[in-house]
Motif scaffolding. Structure first.
Motif, PDB file in Angstrom:
ATOM      1  N   LEU A  38      -1.373   6.778   6.995  1.00 45.15           N
ATOM      2  CA  LEU A  38      -1.035   5.349   7.107  1.00 45.15           C
ATOM      3  C   LEU A  38      -0.958   4.909   8.568  1.00 45.15           C
ATOM      4  O   LEU A  38      -1.414   3.822   8.933  1.00 45.15           O
ATOM      5  CB  LEU A  38       0.290   5.047   6.408  1.00 45.15           C
ATOM      6  CG  LEU A  38       0.320   5.225   4.886  1.00 45.15           C
ATOM      7  CD1 LEU A  38       1.703   4.913   4.347  1.00 45.15           C
ATOM      8  CD2 LEU A  38      -0.710   4.335   4.205  1.00 45.15           C
ATOM      9  N   ALA A  41      -4.226   4.381   9.917  1.00 45.60           N
ATOM     10  CA  ALA A  41      -4.810   3.122   9.418  1.00 45.60           C
ATOM     11  C   ALA A  41      -4.115   1.913  10.033  1.00 45.60           C
ATOM     12  O   ALA A  41      -4.359   0.779   9.639  1.00 45.60           O
ATOM     13  CB  ALA A  41      -4.717   3.067   7.904  1.00 45.60           C
ATOM     14  N   ASP A  42      -3.191   2.173  10.983  1.00 47.26           N
ATOM     15  CA  ASP A  42      -2.509   1.096  11.697  1.00 47.26           C
ATOM     16  C   ASP A  42      -1.475   0.335  10.878  1.00 47.26           C
ATOM     17  O   ASP A  42      -1.180  -0.822  11.155  1.00 47.26           O
ATOM     18  CB  ASP A  42      -3.526   0.083  12.247  1.00 47.26           C
ATOM     19  CG  ASP A  42      -3.603   0.196  13.757  1.00 47.26           C
ATOM     20  OD1 ASP A  42      -2.693   0.817  14.328  1.00 47.26           O
ATOM     21  OD2 ASP A  42      -4.555  -0.334  14.349  1.00 47.26           O
ATOM     22  N   VAL A  43      -0.920   0.976   9.879  1.00 45.59           N
ATOM     23  CA  VAL A  43       0.189   0.354   9.141  1.00 45.59           C
ATOM     24  C   VAL A  43       1.422   0.458  10.035  1.00 45.59           C
ATOM     25  O   VAL A  43       1.647   1.467  10.697  1.00 45.59           O
ATOM     26  CB  VAL A  43       0.434   1.089   7.800  1.00 45.59           C
ATOM     27  CG1 VAL A  43       1.618   0.481   7.064  1.00 45.59           C
ATOM     28  CG2 VAL A  43      -0.819   1.076   6.941  1.00 45.59           C
ATOM     29  N   VAL A  48       5.585   1.935   6.870  1.00 43.00           N
ATOM     30  CA  VAL A  48       5.250   3.314   6.497  1.00 43.00           C
ATOM     31  C   VAL A  48       6.497   3.998   5.940  1.00 43.00           C
ATOM     32  O   VAL A  48       6.453   4.662   4.905  1.00 43.00           O
ATOM     33  CB  VAL A  48       4.717   4.108   7.720  1.00 43.00           C
ATOM     34  CG1 VAL A  48       4.532   5.578   7.373  1.00 43.00           C
ATOM     35  CG2 VAL A  48       3.398   3.514   8.207  1.00 43.00           C
ATOM     36  N   LEU A  82       0.311   1.904  -3.326  1.00 42.01           N
ATOM     37  CA  LEU A  82      -0.350   1.084  -2.314  1.00 42.01           C
ATOM     38  C   LEU A  82      -0.918  -0.189  -2.950  1.00 42.01           C
ATOM     39  O   LEU A  82      -0.730  -1.298  -2.448  1.00 42.01           O
ATOM     40  CB  LEU A  82      -1.475   1.916  -1.692  1.00 42.01           C
ATOM     41  CG  LEU A  82      -1.922   1.658  -0.273  1.00 42.01           C
ATOM     42  CD1 LEU A  82      -0.748   1.504   0.651  1.00 42.01           C
ATOM     43  CD2 LEU A  82      -2.806   2.826   0.205  1.00 42.01           C
ATOM     44  N   ARG A 255      -9.139   0.071   9.549  1.00 40.42           N
ATOM     45  CA  ARG A 255      -8.876   0.478   8.176  1.00 40.42           C
ATOM     46  C   ARG A 255      -8.025  -0.559   7.443  1.00 40.42           C
ATOM     47  O   ARG A 255      -7.723  -0.415   6.261  1.00 40.42           O
ATOM     48  CB  ARG A 255      -8.174   1.839   8.164  1.00 40.42           C
ATOM     49  CG  ARG A 255      -8.962   2.913   8.899  1.00 40.42           C
ATOM     50  CD  ARG A 255      -9.534   3.956   7.977  1.00 40.42           C
ATOM     51  NE  ARG A 255      -8.497   4.656   7.255  1.00 40.42           N
ATOM     52  CZ  ARG A 255      -7.875   5.747   7.688  1.00 40.42           C
ATOM     53  NH1 ARG A 255      -8.194   6.250   8.851  1.00 40.42           N
ATOM     54  NH2 ARG A 255      -6.967   6.328   6.956  1.00 40.42           N
ATOM     55  N   GLY A 257      -4.810  -1.626   7.892  1.00 43.59           N
ATOM     56  CA  GLY A 257      -3.392  -1.379   7.639  1.00 43.59           C
ATOM     57  C   GLY A 257      -2.534  -2.617   7.778  1.00 43.59           C
ATOM     58  O   GLY A 257      -1.477  -2.732   7.150  1.00 43.59           O
ATOM     59  N   SER A 261       1.069  -4.097   6.024  1.00 40.63           N
ATOM     60  CA  SER A 261       2.238  -4.460   6.835  1.00 40.63           C
ATOM     61  C   SER A 261       2.663  -5.894   6.565  1.00 40.63           C
ATOM     62  O   SER A 261       3.836  -6.174   6.313  1.00 40.63           O
ATOM     63  CB  SER A 261       1.925  -4.339   8.326  1.00 40.63           C
ATOM     64  OG  SER A 261       1.494  -3.044   8.649  1.00 40.63           O
ATOM     65  N   ILE A 294      -7.513   2.081   3.372  1.00 43.20           N
ATOM     66  CA  ILE A 294      -6.345   2.527   4.145  1.00 43.20           C
ATOM     67  C   ILE A 294      -6.182   4.035   4.030  1.00 43.20           C
ATOM     68  O   ILE A 294      -5.860   4.713   5.009  1.00 43.20           O
ATOM     69  CB  ILE A 294      -5.065   1.783   3.673  1.00 43.20           C
ATOM     70  CG1 ILE A 294      -5.107   0.313   4.092  1.00 43.20           C
ATOM     71  CG2 ILE A 294      -3.804   2.447   4.247  1.00 43.20           C
ATOM     72  CD1 ILE A 294      -3.964  -0.532   3.596  1.00 43.20           C
TER      73      ILE A 294
END
Ligand code: GDP
Length: 296
Positions: A38, A41-43, A48, A82, A255, A257, A261, A294
């Motif tokens: 995650l 994927a830049d969450v 997270v 998700l 990706r 994320g 968020s 993601i």
């Protein structure tokens, strides 16, 4: 589909086949990999954490059945959670209000607000046969109003004539009035952005909202926004009260994320995604596809 996480979890968990239920320790080890995926994927970090807590609750004590590998089982739990957090399929713009329905576009500078305004107007005109008026409320960048006018010419959508010197709220009122007189079904207000969130921007958005009484307030954000996504979405939602999100640049390498968020902190639906610079590069949001992406 998500070989990456599947493989990582397989190497940790698949040895457990035939061992009863997933223990807290097994799940902890798996969650480290989920967390890594995650973050890659830049969450945003706080999302997270929240997400892995939910997965932990579902996974600890889950029966390990013979027919499915434990790694796959956890990937399924992660994927389902998700999708559930990303929201439902097929949410669209809500135009269910007396004409002219006002849509207010908000977001930071460069997020794709003006482009998305043009895309939505073009789609409502061509596909839904609506009569649309677009107005730029960006009096800070002289080129902004001109940019929207050009998009109007390109797509055959009406734009509010530019009157130099008017304030954003005056333009908003004039746009609604013009739409009423012109028999428009929808009026889209493209507000000014800033490079970052600041107090004057929030005050300006709140004032325009009071004046124009929008039915939809869409926060436009770049899908490549990383950890800032939470702050951005929370601020706009708390101060202005958004009704939905539009994620742009979903055609890029990221990706996506930010989708998770922003959806997680606001609870507001992702209504549309931008997938290119052209006026028809606008699509519905499909939570399953984004979940797959993601997870990598
Ligand atoms: P604004 O400052 O928020 O109004 O941003 P603009 O609408 O001017 O967009 C900034 C840049 O992003 C422009 O070059 C757009 O063509 C580009 N852009 C907007 N949406 C997308 C998208 O979905 N995909 C891609 N690749 N580029 C986009």
């Amino acid at each position: 589909m998500f070989d990456n996480l599947q493989e990582r979890l397989g190497s940790i968990l698949n040895g457990l086949t035939g061992r009863g239920a997933l223990s807290d320790k097994d799940v902890q080890a798996a969650l480290r990999e989920v967390r890594r995926a995650l973050l890659e994927a830049d969450v945003a970090l706080e999302v997270v954490r929240d997400f892995t807590d939910r997965v932990r609750e579902k996974a600890v004590g889950a029966e390990i059945v013979k027919s499915i590998k434990p790694g796959q089982m956890v990937v399924k739990i992660v994927h389902d959670e998700l999708v559930s957090m990303l929201g439902s399929e097929g949410v669209t713009l809500d135009l269910n209000a007396p004409a002219p329905v006002v849509i207010m576009m908000v977001g930071l500078q460069g997020s794709g607000k003006t482009t998305t305004t043009g895309k939505i107007a073009s789609r409502l005109t061509k596909r839904d046969k609506k009569k649309v008026l677009m107005a730029s409320l960006d009096t800070r960048r002289p080129a902004a109003q001109e940019q929207l006018k050009q998009l109007g010419e390109q797509t055959g959508v009406d734009t509010l004539p530019i009157i130099p010197g008017q304030s954003p709220t005056d333009i908003a009122s004039r746009a609604v009035q013009a739409a009423r007189l012109g028999g428009h079904d929808v009026v889209i207000l493209d507000t000014a952005g800033r490079t970052h969130i600041d107090e004057p921007l929030m005050v300006e958005m709140a004032t325009i909202k009071t004046k124009a009484n929008p039915h939809e307030i869409l926060l436009v954000a770049d899908a490549l926004t990383g950890q800032d996504a939470v702050n951005l979405a929370r601020n706009f939602d708390e101060r202005v009260g958004i009704t939905g999100l539009v994620l742009t640049r979903m055609d890029g390498d990221g990706r996506g994320g930010a989708a998770l968020s922003m959806r997680a902190v606001t609870g507001k639906p992702i209504k549309l995604i931008g997938v290119g610079e052209k006026m028809d590069a606008l699509e519905e949001f499909h939570p399953r596809r984004v979940a797959d992406r993601i997870l990598g």
